[in-house]
Design a protein around this motif. Structure first.
Motif, PDB file in Angstrom:
ATOM      1  N   SER A 134       1.003  -1.218  -0.059  1.00  0.00           N
ATOM      2  CA  SER A 134      -0.005   0.042   0.193  1.00  0.00           C
ATOM      3  C   SER A 134       0.784   1.089  -0.013  1.00  0.00           C
ATOM      4  CB  SER A 134      -0.799  -0.135   1.304  1.00  0.00           C
ATOM      5  OG  SER A 134      -1.834  -0.874   1.248  1.00  0.00           O
ATOM      6  N   ARG A 183       1.087   5.082   1.168  1.00  0.00           N
ATOM      7  CA  ARG A 183       0.448   5.964   2.118  1.00  0.00           C
ATOM      8  C   ARG A 183       0.958   7.344   1.547  1.00  0.00           C
ATOM      9  NH1 ARG A 183       2.750   2.873   5.956  1.00  0.00           N
ATOM     10  NH2 ARG A 183       4.246   4.411   6.619  1.00  0.00           N
ATOM     11  N   SER A 200      -4.503   5.567   1.631  1.00  0.00           N
ATOM     12  CA  SER A 200      -3.615   4.587   1.657  1.00  0.00           C
ATOM     13  C   SER A 200      -4.411   3.826   0.191  1.00  0.00           C
ATOM     14  CB  SER A 200      -3.694   3.637   2.708  1.00  0.00           C
ATOM     15  OG  SER A 200      -2.983   2.499   2.525  1.00  0.00           O
ATOM     16  N   ARG A 255      -3.603   0.574  -2.267  1.00  0.00           N
ATOM     17  CA  ARG A 255      -3.403  -0.634  -2.161  1.00  0.00           C
ATOM     18  C   ARG A 255      -3.079  -0.994  -3.775  1.00  0.00           C
ATOM     19  NH1 ARG A 255      -2.917  -5.946  -1.085  1.00  0.00           N
ATOM     20  NH2 ARG A 255      -4.387  -7.624  -1.633  1.00  0.00           N
TER      21      ARG A 255
END
Length: 80
Positions: free
Chosen positions: A19, A21, A27, A29
């Motif tokens: 993921s 950030r 976030s 994926r």
């Protein structure tokens, strides 16, 4: 976090989902290497979602990468 770290994670084989950030708390994926696209000299990347939508992100706003645990639940390591 540098763009080189993201590139390394994207190119690692076998691929491990991770993921991305962002500074605003999002976030994103990346479940498969084909779900992320970027030009090596660009500041932007495209993260595709399972439903066909996508998000364009500024790579300078990436604050970290979270790597998913291996499927077998064990950390891989090299023998001594």
């Amino acid at each position: 976090m540098t763009t080189e770290v993201l590139h390394r994670m994207h190119e690692t084989r076998p691929f491990r989902p991770f993921s991305i950030r962002l500074g605003d708390g999002q976030s994103l994926r990346v479940a498969h290497p084909e779900m992320l696209a970027y030009s090596p000299k660009s500041r932007t990347a495209v993260v595709y979602r399972d439903n066909g939508s996508f998000q364009i992100i500024d790579l300078l706003l990436v604050t970290g990468i979270e790597v998913q645990a291996p499927r077998n639940g064990r950390a891989s390591h090299r023998p001594s």
